[in-house]
Design a protein around this motif. Structure first.
Motif, PDB file in Angstrom:
ATOM      1  N   UNK A 313      -6.336 -15.353  18.164  1.00 25.04           N
ATOM      2  CA  UNK A 313      -6.516 -16.804  18.057  1.00 25.04           C
ATOM      3  C   UNK A 313      -7.978 -17.175  17.858  1.00 25.04           C
ATOM      4  N   UNK A 314      -8.865 -16.560  18.661  1.00 24.95           N
ATOM      5  CA  UNK A 314     -10.267 -16.985  18.644  1.00 24.95           C
ATOM      6  C   UNK A 314     -11.080 -16.326  17.532  1.00 24.95           C
ATOM      7  N   UNK A 315     -10.767 -15.066  17.208  1.00 26.28           N
ATOM      8  CA  UNK A 315     -11.626 -14.316  16.282  1.00 26.28           C
ATOM      9  C   UNK A 315     -10.913 -13.914  14.992  1.00 26.28           C
ATOM     10  N   UNK A 316      -9.637 -14.260  14.858  1.00 31.26           N
ATOM     11  CA  UNK A 316      -8.919 -13.949  13.626  1.00 31.26           C
ATOM     12  C   UNK A 316      -8.514 -12.502  13.489  1.00 31.26           C
ATOM     13  N   UNK A 317      -8.374 -11.820  14.623  1.00 27.36           N
ATOM     14  CA  UNK A 317      -8.003 -10.404  14.591  1.00 27.36           C
ATOM     15  C   UNK A 317      -6.528 -10.214  14.260  1.00 27.36           C
ATOM     16  N   UNK A 318      -6.231  -9.158  13.539  1.00 24.30           N
ATOM     17  CA  UNK A 318      -4.850  -8.745  13.296  1.00 24.30           C
ATOM     18  C   UNK A 318      -4.868  -7.258  12.971  1.00 24.30           C
ATOM     19  N   UNK A 319      -4.088  -6.436  13.687  1.00 24.85           N
ATOM     20  CA  UNK A 319      -4.065  -5.010  13.338  1.00 24.85           C
ATOM     21  C   UNK A 319      -3.523  -4.806  11.927  1.00 24.85           C
ATOM     22  N   UNK A 320      -4.149  -3.895  11.204  1.00 22.73           N
ATOM     23  CA  UNK A 320      -3.751  -3.643   9.814  1.00 22.73           C
ATOM     24  C   UNK A 320      -2.648  -2.605   9.705  1.00 22.73           C
ATOM     25  N   UNK A 321      -2.549  -1.711  10.696  1.00 22.11           N
ATOM     26  CA  UNK A 321      -1.596  -0.608  10.635  1.00 22.11           C
ATOM     27  C   UNK A 321      -0.364  -0.885  11.491  1.00 22.11           C
ATOM     28  N   UNK A 322       0.801  -0.563  10.942  1.00 27.35           N
ATOM     29  CA  UNK A 322       1.988  -0.433  11.774  1.00 27.35           C
ATOM     30  C   UNK A 322       1.924   0.928  12.457  1.00 27.35           C
ATOM     31  N   UNK A 323       2.779   1.142  13.452  1.00 28.66           N
ATOM     32  CA  UNK A 323       2.767   2.456  14.083  1.00 28.66           C
ATOM     33  C   UNK A 323       3.157   3.541  13.081  1.00 28.66           C
ATOM     34  N   UNK A 324       4.101   3.225  12.212  1.00 32.79           N
ATOM     35  CA  UNK A 324       4.558   4.214  11.234  1.00 32.79           C
ATOM     36  C   UNK A 324       3.444   4.574  10.248  1.00 32.79           C
ATOM     37  N   UNK A 325       2.736   3.566   9.743  1.00 31.23           N
ATOM     38  CA  UNK A 325       1.673   3.859   8.771  1.00 31.23           C
ATOM     39  C   UNK A 325       0.505   4.573   9.451  1.00 31.23           C
ATOM     40  N   UNK A 326       0.162   4.145  10.679  1.00 30.42           N
ATOM     41  CA  UNK A 326      -0.932   4.787  11.391  1.00 30.42           C
ATOM     42  C   UNK A 326      -0.617   6.224  11.754  1.00 30.42           C
ATOM     43  N   UNK A 327       0.614   6.476  12.183  1.00 23.64           N
ATOM     44  CA  UNK A 327       0.996   7.840  12.546  1.00 23.64           C
ATOM     45  C   UNK A 327       0.991   8.743  11.320  1.00 23.64           C
TER      46      UNK A 327
END
Length: 355
Positions: A313-327
């Motif tokens: 909310x404050x800094x516009x963060x969002x993880x780019x990887x799903x667990x499947x793509x990251x793994x």
């Protein structure tokens, strides 16, 4: 207080360890005009070779030293005109903390305090008004454990650490907070969930499982394997730290999570399926045959989960990887770097960290 900080010269403690290494590579790719100095004691999990591709670059320097050496830290802050400390250096293996807590208190509490004292002396006493940022990297383990139905940890969840490791990190969080409130040191803290990705020391769950499965060795699972963790791809973590350093509010804590709750056993089954697909003709397939259950470790926390809505909310963060793509990325990296996990690994216990 909202302050935008523009780093130029960074000191990264523990920069030869798993998350630190990834941060160093991430930062210099994103900000090649910055200068980055790594301070690492090169204990068992720190590998200088992780950073060797950077040696010789004008914007990079490696220093073999201990964060407990306050005089060394002060010297580096002065001679490199450091304006940003990113503090990764820590003992982080839960099993090791159970059987040898002294090193955890020394490094995680005394070491953090040593850094804070150096920063206070150079940044506040010698250079009043100097723009700076001390970012402290912590863990969700300081919050304790959750039941299957409990809401995820927020930044206001009371601390309830259950292992010596978690207690030492909780202590360091409080000391960082005290230096901000008492002396005005410009600090931020992040509490992250379980990281995974390249360069992770092969005693932690995912790289240990990859190594053992590729070699047809048993993959030990504590208890019933239903311990739940929120898995965070390491560069998603680094993106979060980047946002906090540059745009986070001083004195604030931000939880960084991957929105990926997984039971340990489910994670290993997913990894086995990836390996079955990569190596269908392997003599070790189907790889799930190598899963082995072992006695649970003392005081094993049942579930961790991060509520990361504040940083989103404050800094516009969002993880780019799903667990499947990251793994899948993680497995690809270990397959491409067999020398990292083959031979010479000083394992301790079953698997450590927050798994």
């Amino acid at each position: 207080m909202t302050t935008h900080h523009q780093p130029h010269n960074l000191l990264v403690t523990g920069g030869a360890g798993f998350i630190g290494t990834n941060f160093v590579h991430y930062w210099l790719q994103q900000y090649p005009d910055n200068r980055l100095v790594v301070l690492d004691a090169l204990t068992y999990a720190g590998r200088h070779e992780n950073l060797q591709p950077l040696e010789g670059q004008a914007n990079f320097r490696f220093v073999h030293g201990d964060i407990l050496d306050q005089a060394l830290v002060e010297t580096l802050l002065r001679e490199e005109n450091i304006d940003t400390i990113v503090h990764f250096a820590a003992e982080s293996h839960v099993d090791r903390s159970i059987y040898g807590p002294d090193a955890f208190l020394k490094t995680n509490i005394d070491g953090t305090h040593s850094l804070l004292k150096a920063a206070k002396k150079v940044w506040l006493e010698e250079k009043p008004g100097f723009a700076h940022r001390f970012h402290h990297v912590s863990t969700d383990e300081v919050y304790g454990t959750l039941s299957p139905t409990d809401p995820a940890f927020t930044e206001t969840t009371p601390y309830a650490p259950n292992s010596p490791y978690a207690a030492s990190k909780a202590s360091s969080d409080h000391i960082v907070r005290a230096y901000q409130h008492t002396y005005g040191l410009q600090t931020t803290t992040s509490n992250c969930s379980n990281n995974y990705g390249p360069y992770q020391y092969p005693e932690k769950l995912i790289p240990l499982a990859i190594s053992n499965l590729l070699q047809g060795k048993p993959v030990p699972i504590y208890g019933d394997g239903q311990q739940v963790r929120d898995w965070l791809y390491v560069d998603d973590h680094n993106r979060g730290i980047d946002l906090i350093i540059r745009t986070g509010r001083t004195g604030e804590t931000y939880n960084i999570g991957g929105n990926n709750e997984q039971a340990n056993l489910s994670l290993i089954h997913e990894l086995c399926a990836l390996l079955d697909a990569c190596f269908p003709d392997s003599p070790h397939a189907p790889h799930q045959q190598h899963i082995t259950y072992v006695a649970d470790r003392p005081g094993h926390d049942r579930r961790y989960a991060i509520d990361n809505r504040k940083i989103c909310r404050e800094l516009g963060y969002e993880p780019a990887e799903t667990f499947q793509s990251g793994l899948a990325k993680t497995l690809d990296w270990y397959l491409a770097h067999p020398a990292f996990w083959q031979g010479g690994v000083k394992l301790f216990g079953v698997h450590g960290g927050k798994a």
